[in-house]
Design a protein around this motif. Structure first.
Motif, PDB file in Angstrom:
ATOM      1  N   UNK A 100      26.201  88.515  64.453  1.00  0.00           N
ATOM      2  CA  UNK A 100      27.276  89.377  63.926  1.00  0.00           C
ATOM      3  C   UNK A 100      28.346  89.552  65.001  1.00  0.00           C
ATOM      4  N   UNK A 101      27.885  89.810  66.236  1.00  0.00           N
ATOM      5  CA  UNK A 101      28.829  90.045  67.332  1.00  0.00           C
ATOM      6  C   UNK A 101      29.632  88.811  67.692  1.00  0.00           C
ATOM      7  N   UNK A 102      28.929  87.692  67.837  1.00  0.00           N
ATOM      8  CA  UNK A 102      29.608  86.469  68.293  1.00  0.00           C
ATOM      9  C   UNK A 102      30.559  85.938  67.219  1.00  0.00           C
ATOM     10  N   UNK A 103      30.097  85.918  65.959  1.00  0.00           N
ATOM     11  CA  UNK A 103      30.968  85.382  64.890  1.00  0.00           C
ATOM     12  C   UNK A 103      32.174  86.304  64.687  1.00  0.00           C
ATOM     13  N   UNK A 104      31.918  87.619  64.794  1.00  0.00           N
ATOM     14  CA  UNK A 104      33.029  88.562  64.646  1.00  0.00           C
ATOM     15  C   UNK A 104      34.087  88.380  65.717  1.00  0.00           C
ATOM     16  N   UNK A 214      36.944  84.840  60.270  1.00  0.00           N
ATOM     17  CA  UNK A 214      35.761  85.033  61.131  1.00  0.00           C
ATOM     18  C   UNK A 214      35.211  86.451  60.955  1.00  0.00           C
ATOM     19  N   UNK A 215      36.144  87.431  60.858  1.00  0.00           N
ATOM     20  CA  UNK A 215      35.705  88.821  60.649  1.00  0.00           C
ATOM     21  C   UNK A 215      35.014  88.962  59.296  1.00  0.00           C
ATOM     22  N   UNK A 216      35.519  88.243  58.284  1.00  0.00           N
ATOM     23  CA  UNK A 216      34.917  88.324  56.940  1.00  0.00           C
ATOM     24  C   UNK A 216      33.506  87.752  56.938  1.00  0.00           C
ATOM     25  N   UNK A 217      33.328  86.625  57.623  1.00  0.00           N
ATOM     26  CA  UNK A 217      31.982  86.010  57.663  1.00  0.00           C
ATOM     27  C   UNK A 217      31.026  86.906  58.451  1.00  0.00           C
ATOM     28  N   UNK A 218      31.522  87.534  59.520  1.00  0.00           N
ATOM     29  CA  UNK A 218      30.679  88.471  60.292  1.00  0.00           C
ATOM     30  C   UNK A 218      30.226  89.623  59.405  1.00  0.00           C
ATOM     31  N   UNK A 219      31.104  90.090  58.525  1.00  0.00           N
ATOM     32  CA  UNK A 219      30.725  91.168  57.590  1.00  0.00           C
ATOM     33  C   UNK A 219      29.637  90.685  56.636  1.00  0.00           C
TER      34      UNK A 219
END
Ligand code: SDX
Length: 393
Positions: A100-104, A214-219
């Protein structure tokens, strides 16, 4: 006046969007990716071809597939600075927390694919995520076991590369077994997309605000983590291990039926499927194949799983509630046999589902009528009232 809202705890009674990507018929146990049955794709296709199908809507020609695989393969490395990013986490952090952290944070590394108004940047973001999620998941695993990161190898196929990045060490290269690589690839395909499930809806809602991809995929990764959703594969294997032997199954069946007991059979039931989850059938066949290859077909966990399935499918409660094994029931048995710790099961689900999330996000971003998502509520709180001074309370 205005809209009349009915309270639906699972948001299942109103369509949240239109989509051309995936179709599910829960009563028939049917799952189609762009019209193609999941059983045929699992048998005849492979994950990167399925990625092309989900992203662009048609099966690729040989030339299109070669170009797509070349583009993905040549984006599998991550920015070298990202290696330092991992080192801010505790070693015992759950790999999903790391992902979550890295992808975000990927938008901080890949500035040239965050402008959602530019179709080219949206395309590059999609390719980068499909290519880099396995590398990031493997890095999360390596970091959690205290081993050095392993770079991707362009000579390996997508699934083989992931196994290599997880299990090779500087002292010894992991030899990719083609049958295990095919089983890994099949797991990726079976998890690739699934209509408007909780994590895909999360990605769409985040994307509707204009957040970078990237933020959407992290969510989506964060939402998938829950044990009612993608976290069920880890919870299911841990449940099967806790049951331990087939003679203890009735105790757990009784608990799952007890309204006062919060325990649920993990890997069982589904909001949409009221018949067999077609992915579970393919996964069960793959489990038999992998465990036979590894010479552990008499694996106690597999025995417990099969007996639990048999008993539950004959039990009046489960029959009346139309509860069947879902995609998470057998997948953990395969991943465990391959050598993955249970904490890596949901990261593998997440990397598989990235193409579904990004395909649904792209579909939404091309909609000229796109508006920000805004779910409504039924207010059941206090009516309007005047403020009360503290001395009068
Ligand atoms: C995934 O949506 C998707 O597409 C998700 C997914 C995807 O690919 O994205 O398919 C992936 O998330 C699969 C589901 C993984 N989760 C689990 O295996 C966890 C265990 N399953 C349950 O938590 C549950 O079945 C859910 C969360 C999956 C669905 O829950 P619902 O919507 O409440 O299920 P339901 O409405 O169909 O339940 C009907 C009844 C309920 O009882 P009543 O309230 O009617 O009395 O069956 C009961 C539920 O309490 N029930 C179970 C049960 N699952 C549902 N009872 C015991 N054990 C279970 N596993």
């Amino acid at each position: 006046q205005g809209d009349v809202f009915t309270y639906d705890p699972g948001f299942t009674s109103t369509a949240s969007c239109t989509s051309t990507i995936t179709y599910i018929d829960g009563d028939k146990g049917e799952l189609l990716y762009r019209g193609y049955p999941i059983e045929q794709l699992a048998e005849k296709s492979h994950y990167l071809e399925v990625c092309y199908l989900l992203l662009y809507g048609e099966l690729p020609t040989a030339a299109q597939l070669e170009d797509f695989e070349h583009r993905v393969t040549n984006h599998t490395m991550v920015h070298e600075q990202m290696h330092n990013f991992f080192r801010g986490f505790r070693r015992d952090a759950h790999p999903m927390a790391t992902m979550v952290g890295v992808v975000g944070a990927m938008s901080a590394f890949y500035h040239d694919s965050t402008d959602i108004s530019d179709p080219w940047q949206r395309e590059v973001a999609a390719i980068r995520m499909i290519a880099k999620l396995p590398t990031i998941a493997a890095m999360a695993y390596k970091y959690s076991v205290g081993q050095p990161f392993v770079y991707p190898k362009n000579s390996l196929d997508y699934a083989g590369n992931f196994l290599h990045m997880c299990f090779s060490v500087p002292a010894e290269e992991y030899i990719v077994n083609p049958i295990l690589s095919k089983a890994m690839d099949r797991i990726f395909t079976l998890h690739a997309d699934h209509e408007q499930n909780a994590s895909t809806s999360t990605v769409r809602l985040a994307g509707s605000s204009g957040a970078n991809p990237f933020a959407c995929i992290a969510a989506g990764i964060a939402c998938l983590w829950g044990p009612a959703h993608g976290g069920a594969n880890q919870a299911c294997l841990e449940m099967l291990r806790e049951i331990g032997t087939v003679d203890r199954i009735p105790e757990y069946i009784a608990r799952a039926k007890d309204k006062d007991d919060p325990f649920r059979l993990m890997g069982f039931g589904h909001r949409v499927y009221k018949n067999f989850d077609p992915r579970a059938k393919v996964m069960k066949e793959s489990a038999d194949e992998v465990l036979e290859l590894l010479g552990i077909e008499d694996n106690e966990t597999l025995k417990v799983a099969k007996e639990l399935e048999r008993i539950a499918l004959e039990d009046e409660y489960f029959v009346s509630k139309k509860l069947y094994p879902n995609v998470d029931f057998y997948s953990g048995i395969i991943l465990d046999a391959m050598g993955f710790p249970t904490a890596m099961f949901t990261p593998i689900f997440a990397l598989s589902r990235t193409v579904g999330w990004i395909s649904q996000w792209k579909e939404m971003m091309f909609d000229p009528e796109l508006k920000i998502g805004r779910p409504r509520q039924l207010y059941t709180g206090a009516p309007a009232r005047g403020y009360i001074e503290v001395e009068d309370r």
